[in-house]
Design an enzyme around this catalytic site. Sequence first.
Site, PDB file in Angstrom:
ATOM      1  N   MET A 116       0.954  -1.078   0.189  1.00 27.75           N
ATOM      2  CA  MET A 116      -0.037  -0.071   0.091  1.00 27.75           C
ATOM      3  C   MET A 116       1.027   1.273  -0.098  1.00 27.75           C
ATOM      4  O   MET A 116       0.614   2.240  -0.986  1.00 27.75           O
ATOM      5  CB  MET A 116      -1.073  -0.021   1.156  1.00 27.75           C
ATOM      6  CG  MET A 116      -1.767   1.156   1.276  1.00 27.75           C
ATOM      7  SD  MET A 116      -2.951   1.440  -0.101  1.00 27.75           S
ATOM      8  CE  MET A 116      -4.131   0.096   0.515  1.00 27.75           C
ATOM      9  N   SER A 127      -8.063   1.884   6.843  1.00 20.96           N
ATOM     10  CA  SER A 127      -9.190   1.629   6.094  1.00 20.96           C
ATOM     11  C   SER A 127     -10.500   1.471   7.129  1.00 20.96           C
ATOM     12  O   SER A 127     -11.725   1.407   6.739  1.00 20.96           O
ATOM     13  CB  SER A 127      -9.085   0.513   5.198  1.00 20.96           C
ATOM     14  OG  SER A 127      -8.787  -0.487   6.293  1.00 20.96           O
ATOM     15  N   ASP A 183      10.219   3.175   6.255  1.00 22.43           N
ATOM     16  CA  ASP A 183       9.901   2.176   6.997  1.00 22.43           C
ATOM     17  C   ASP A 183      10.995   1.547   8.120  1.00 22.43           C
ATOM     18  O   ASP A 183      11.738   2.597   8.368  1.00 22.43           O
ATOM     19  CB  ASP A 183       9.968   1.037   6.104  1.00 22.43           C
ATOM     20  CG  ASP A 183       8.843  -0.368   6.342  1.00 22.43           C
ATOM     21  OD1 ASP A 183       8.843  -0.401   7.682  1.00 22.43           O
ATOM     22  OD2 ASP A 183       7.998  -0.444   5.628  1.00 22.43           O
ATOM     23  N   HIS A 228      -7.696   7.666   2.663  1.00 21.46           N
ATOM     24  CA  HIS A 228      -7.887   6.256   2.313  1.00 21.46           C
ATOM     25  C   HIS A 228      -7.803   5.836   0.833  1.00 21.46           C
ATOM     26  O   HIS A 228      -8.733   5.916   0.052  1.00 21.46           O
ATOM     27  CB  HIS A 228      -9.420   5.678   2.964  1.00 21.46           C
ATOM     28  CG  HIS A 228      -9.461   4.220   2.837  1.00 21.46           C
ATOM     29  ND1 HIS A 228     -10.628   3.867   2.653  1.00 21.46           N
ATOM     30  CD2 HIS A 228      -8.560   3.182   2.764  1.00 21.46           C
ATOM     31  CE1 HIS A 228     -10.748   2.657   2.529  1.00 21.46           C
ATOM     32  NE2 HIS A 228      -9.384   2.206   2.508  1.00 21.46           N
ATOM     33  N   LYS A 257      -0.016   2.994  14.836  1.00 20.54           N
ATOM     34  CA  LYS A 257      -0.298   4.176  13.986  1.00 20.54           C
ATOM     35  C   LYS A 257       0.047   5.355  15.216  1.00 20.54           C
ATOM     36  O   LYS A 257       0.195   6.517  14.479  1.00 20.54           O
ATOM     37  CB  LYS A 257      -1.735   4.118  13.541  1.00 20.54           C
ATOM     38  CG  LYS A 257      -2.132   3.192  12.350  1.00 20.54           C
ATOM     39  CD  LYS A 257      -3.374   3.218  12.004  1.00 20.54           C
ATOM     40  CE  LYS A 257      -3.738   2.144  10.794  1.00 20.54           C
ATOM     41  NZ  LYS A 257      -3.176   2.858   9.593  1.00 20.54           N
TER      42      LYS A 257
END
Length: 740
Positions: free
Chosen positions: A335, A445, A354, A466, A418
């Site tokens: 994603m 989502s 990352d 999203h 998150k």
Amino acid sequence: MECFKTELDADGILLCTFDVPGKTMNTFTKQALADLLAIAERAKTDAEVKGVVITSGKTTGFCAGADLEEMLGGAWEAKSDPNDPEGALKAGFAAAFEMNRVYRQLETCGKPVAVALNGLALGGGLELALACHYRVLNDGPKTQVGLPEIKIGLFPGGGGSQRLTRLIGAQAALMAMSEGKSFKPKDALSAGIVHEVVPVGQEVEAAKNWIKTKGDPVALWDKKDYKLPGGGPYHPAGAQIFIMANALLRKQSYGNYPAVVNLMRAVYEGLQLPFDSAIKVESRYFVNTLQTPQAKAMIRTFFFSMQQLGKGSGRPAGVEKTDPKQVAVLGAGMMGAGIAYVSAQAGIRVILIDRDQAAADKGKAHCEGLVKKAVSRGKMTPEKAQALLDLIVPTPDYTQIAGSDLVVEAVFENTELKEKVTKDAEAQLYTGDKAETAIFGTNTSTIPISLLAKASVDASKFIGIHFFSPVDKMMLVEIIRGKETSDETLAKAIDYVLKIRKTPIVVNDARFFYANRCFIPFTAEGLHLWAEGYAPALIDNVGRATGMPRGPLEMMDDVALDLLVKITSETAKAMGDAYVPIPGEKEVAQMVADGRLGRKNGKGFYDCPEAGGNKSLWPGLSDKFAPTITDSTPELAEDIRKRLLYIQAVTAARCFEEGVISDPREADVGSILGWGFAPWSGGIVSLIDAIGTAKFVEELDELTAKYGDRFAPPQLLRDMAEKSETFYGRFGKTDAAKAA
């Protein structure tokens, strides 16, 4: 003339340049048709005119087809007495036949007519070209020709269904028209749609040269020795084509699209008639198609609403437009890497972050794979590919976020994770020269934005953005406004989405938001059916027949069963005692525990062979729930169809009642682009409007009595039913209401 400029050269060739004033792309208005008719008349009566060349004065291409807004607004129709149905029908036919009438006048003017296509020629634009005796196309990278009307619920109504069939044969023409296929220059030449492909800028010269050397004023199908390629309906070979085409089109459309059926009828009947009668048959079926609920809804959604939303109609007024130059993406999985790719594709520098360099590099490698594929298919030059990749900076270093206009967080769907990356990223985002203007977006989502915003130092700058997977292919972005999200933040998010050439819809905060909230009941209803003993093959076959891209069980495999289990777990944790498990939920969790993750590892509801080939339902499904209903009847199939479609639609109605979404355009476009809701319906609320709210409530009450409260209509629907209201009538914006 208003829409054409004419110039007669020394060789007697009348150059007609199509250039509709005030438009970036030519479309056929009533005035443009009147001008073209005047050109045909001049060619016929003026002895000095030896031939005609038609080209475009627009740099954007030749012509995108008929001006649908003008045509559907009634501008093409003569006034008729509302108390005279027969007169109204004749007026409607005359309006639909006008393009056919004008094109035929040009085709039979007695002088050779060539068209110099300097770019895109679609719909009525290609139909005009087909009515010319010679077609020259340039080889520009954006040049394409086609008859895409089927994609908005129509079929070619300007002679295209008759001319293309007579030109390349019924089989090839029906395939092209039923798919709305576009052809690149070389493909158009090899298919026989155009006569010549030349370098950009040489189209007019080539067209004039044909008139001077070989100009033939008689169309192929008007010649006495004409024979239809492949044979007609009563030719042995041609008969087989129509038998196979009927079955194939039924398989593709499941009978959901009147346009497909009427296209077949127009071609089948038209080929048995002289050409002048054939185009009247085409117009008759075109009018019939235009009056269907499917066509009206599809035109509104795919043409009008898509254009309006694509221009940012949901953007707050009075906020200065922004142009993001750098975006930081947190999470370099598929994603996050996809978001990085589409951002770099739009010229935005991307900091791809990352946990370590290897993970970040893996994300960029995914982008390299997408670029390599684009280059191999001729969609991107090696130079542009390298320039795109140079914009993506993979790193584990959060300090590189400083100076970004926007952060898009795309880590796993876990609230604690998150919250952590939000704090780490904002510590760098809100420093430096962009500290005052930068915003933070989360790609969650399902998790409420206002909940995640608690980890932010400034909730007014926090918003949901999203994306849908795969990001490079899915055109929708759902923008979710939290309780404290400012208009400025919303506007900046929309500006970013428009820059990366996606379609934004704006919704308000709630768990699952709009798209997933409506989509999840579709797969959940599939689990209900499975647990009730319906054979999985029956569930998915009817699911596909509704117009959904996959059956519900197959769709779960595509999404990934382990992801669905994670989402279920996160939802149950957040909702506590309010969470109600659904039948089949535990069985799916056990499948995941046993290593059946869905399509991504070839094992889910379906087994997918490693070497390719057709997938098949996993035999072990019957050990979970023994199938007791294996044979279908029309009544049973209709009941399943309603359950699968109506559970989504009633959920959308609840979203309106709760204020999650307020614009029917966004609801319809979002449903089709976001999760593939039956396109033939025009979208999820267009389906309700077409059924009628009173009838829909009545059928929901029947489903509630049989299957439970999940089908219960909200009070909003009952109120609308009492007043005979539609969603577009009650909630529609001005432009949408006009389109309706």
